[in-house]
Design a protein around this motif. Structure first.
Motif, PDB file in Angstrom:
ATOM      1  N   CYS A  28      19.774  -9.047  -2.020  1.00 22.67           N
ATOM      2  CA  CYS A  28      19.696  -7.986  -0.555  1.00 22.67           C
ATOM      3  C   CYS A  28      18.692  -8.746   0.340  1.00 22.67           C
ATOM      4  N   ALA A  29      19.031  -8.802   1.584  1.00 18.64           N
ATOM      5  CA  ALA A  29      18.273  -9.207   2.727  1.00 18.64           C
ATOM      6  C   ALA A  29      17.192  -8.374   3.258  1.00 18.64           C
ATOM      7  N   ILE A  30      17.074  -7.143   2.797  1.00 16.88           N
ATOM      8  CA  ILE A  30      16.090  -6.127   3.216  1.00 16.88           C
ATOM      9  C   ILE A  30      14.899  -6.071   2.238  1.00 16.88           C
ATOM     10  N   ARG A  31      15.394  -6.045   0.950  1.00 16.15           N
ATOM     11  CA  ARG A  31      14.489  -5.829  -0.283  1.00 16.15           C
ATOM     12  C   ARG A  31      13.154  -6.624  -0.108  1.00 16.15           C
ATOM     13  N   PRO A  32      13.341  -8.046   0.380  1.00 16.01           N
ATOM     14  CA  PRO A  32      11.954  -8.835   0.316  1.00 16.01           C
ATOM     15  C   PRO A  32      11.194  -8.578   1.580  1.00 16.01           C
ATOM     16  N   ILE A  33      11.725  -8.069   2.571  1.00 14.94           N
ATOM     17  CA  ILE A  33      10.744  -7.469   3.504  1.00 14.94           C
ATOM     18  C   ILE A  33      10.120  -6.097   3.454  1.00 14.94           C
ATOM     19  N   MET A  34      11.063  -5.527   2.608  1.00 19.53           N
ATOM     20  CA  MET A  34      10.422  -4.000   2.261  1.00 19.53           C
ATOM     21  C   MET A  34       9.053  -4.159   1.269  1.00 19.53           C
ATOM     22  N   GLU A  35       9.203  -5.382   0.373  1.00 16.22           N
ATOM     23  CA  GLU A  35       8.378  -5.540  -0.296  1.00 16.22           C
ATOM     24  C   GLU A  35       7.078  -6.074   0.122  1.00 16.22           C
ATOM     25  N   ARG A  36       7.123  -6.792   1.285  1.00 18.14           N
ATOM     26  CA  ARG A  36       6.128  -7.215   2.052  1.00 18.14           C
ATOM     27  C   ARG A  36       5.360  -5.983   2.668  1.00 18.14           C
ATOM     28  N   VAL A  37       6.213  -5.175   3.476  1.00 17.90           N
ATOM     29  CA  VAL A  37       5.674  -4.116   3.917  1.00 17.90           C
ATOM     30  C   VAL A  37       5.079  -3.214   3.018  1.00 17.90           C
ATOM     31  N   ARG A  38       5.289  -3.003   1.724  1.00 14.27           N
ATOM     32  CA  ARG A  38       4.603  -2.343   0.711  1.00 14.27           C
ATOM     33  C   ARG A  38       3.508  -2.759   0.522  1.00 14.27           C
ATOM     34  N   ASP A  39       3.376  -4.258  -0.004  1.00 14.36           N
ATOM     35  CA  ASP A  39       2.413  -4.771  -0.331  1.00 14.36           C
ATOM     36  C   ASP A  39       1.140  -4.779   0.637  1.00 14.36           C
ATOM     37  N   ALA A  40       1.433  -4.740   1.896  1.00 19.41           N
ATOM     38  CA  ALA A  40       0.486  -4.722   3.149  1.00 19.41           C
ATOM     39  C   ALA A  40      -0.111  -3.348   3.310  1.00 19.41           C
ATOM     40  N   ASN A  41       0.846  -2.143   3.029  1.00 21.13           N
ATOM     41  CA  ASN A  41       0.361  -0.983   3.062  1.00 21.13           C
ATOM     42  C   ASN A  41      -0.470  -0.705   1.893  1.00 21.13           C
ATOM     43  N   LEU A  42      -0.174  -1.147   0.716  1.00 26.13           N
ATOM     44  CA  LEU A  42      -1.170  -1.069  -0.598  1.00 26.13           C
ATOM     45  C   LEU A  42      -2.306  -1.749  -0.464  1.00 26.13           C
ATOM     46  N   ALA A  43      -2.522  -2.817   0.222  1.00 26.10           N
ATOM     47  CA  ALA A  43      -3.527  -3.756   0.199  1.00 26.10           C
ATOM     48  C   ALA A  43      -4.621  -2.964   0.977  1.00 26.10           C
ATOM     49  N   VAL A  44      -4.192  -2.002   1.866  1.00 29.70           N
ATOM     50  CA  VAL A  44      -5.186  -1.048   2.701  1.00 29.70           C
ATOM     51  C   VAL A  44      -5.365   0.166   1.822  1.00 29.70           C
ATOM     52  N   TYR A  45      -4.267   1.040   1.507  1.00 29.17           N
ATOM     53  CA  TYR A  45      -4.788   2.065   0.537  1.00 29.17           C
ATOM     54  C   TYR A  45      -5.336   2.217  -0.605  1.00 29.17           C
ATOM     55  N   GLU A  46      -4.962   0.999  -1.464  1.00 28.00           N
ATOM     56  CA  GLU A  46      -5.508   1.046  -2.719  1.00 28.00           C
ATOM     57  C   GLU A  46      -6.941   0.275  -2.864  1.00 28.00           C
ATOM     58  N   LYS A  47      -7.210  -0.033  -1.609  1.00 31.45           N
ATOM     59  CA  LYS A  47      -8.761  -0.632  -1.542  1.00 31.45           C
ATOM     60  C   LYS A  47      -9.673   0.187  -0.772  1.00 31.45           C
TER      61      LYS A  47
END
Length: 142
Positions: free
Chosen positions: A109-128
């Protein structure tokens, strides 16, 4: 994008964090101070109470207060209680994973890797970002 309900939850928790250790805060006070419709706020606070983030006290001098130290509650916890998954697509959710119904193969899937990066960027802020850091306007990225 977070929901209006999540935004109101964060605003209410801002007030409760500022009042932490001083006893219960009336719903009416939070509603007026943060400009949140009272009935909607009641639903939000009850949900947060049911998930162990808040506690309530009935009667004279009653209201809501944080059950947990504001240094131990993160925005990720709040958003998951109020909005559910933080991930932009269900196939990259850490806690609410669901295979996308329109995807034949997640590996290619071409979309999934981008969505993982978006998730990780958001989580980097929200979880910390704890409630205490949120109220003090401290952004922790490391």
């Amino acid at each position: 994008m977070i929901s209006k309900k999540a935004k109101y939850a964060m605003k209410a928790l801002k007030t409760l964090t500022e009042e932490y250790g001083r006893g219960p805060v009336l719903i009416a006070q939070i509603s007026a101070q943060e400009n949140i419709p009272r009935k909607f706020l009641e639903i939000i606070l009850l949900e947060l109470r049911n998930h162990g983030i808040l506690q309530s006290q009935k009667g004279k001098g009653g209201g809501y207060m944080l059950r947990v130290d504001p240094e131990r509650v993160t925005l990720a916890q709040i958003l998951r209680v109020i909005d559910g998954p933080i991930a932009p697509t269900p196939c990259v959710s850490l806690n609410f994973y669901v295979k996308c119904d329109d995807c034949e193969d997640e590996v290619t899937c071409a979309i999934r890797p981008i969505m993982e990066r978006v998730r990780d960027a958001n989580l980097a802020v929200y979880e910390k970002t704890t409630l205490k850091a949120f109220v003090q306007h401290e952004l922790v990225l490391n």
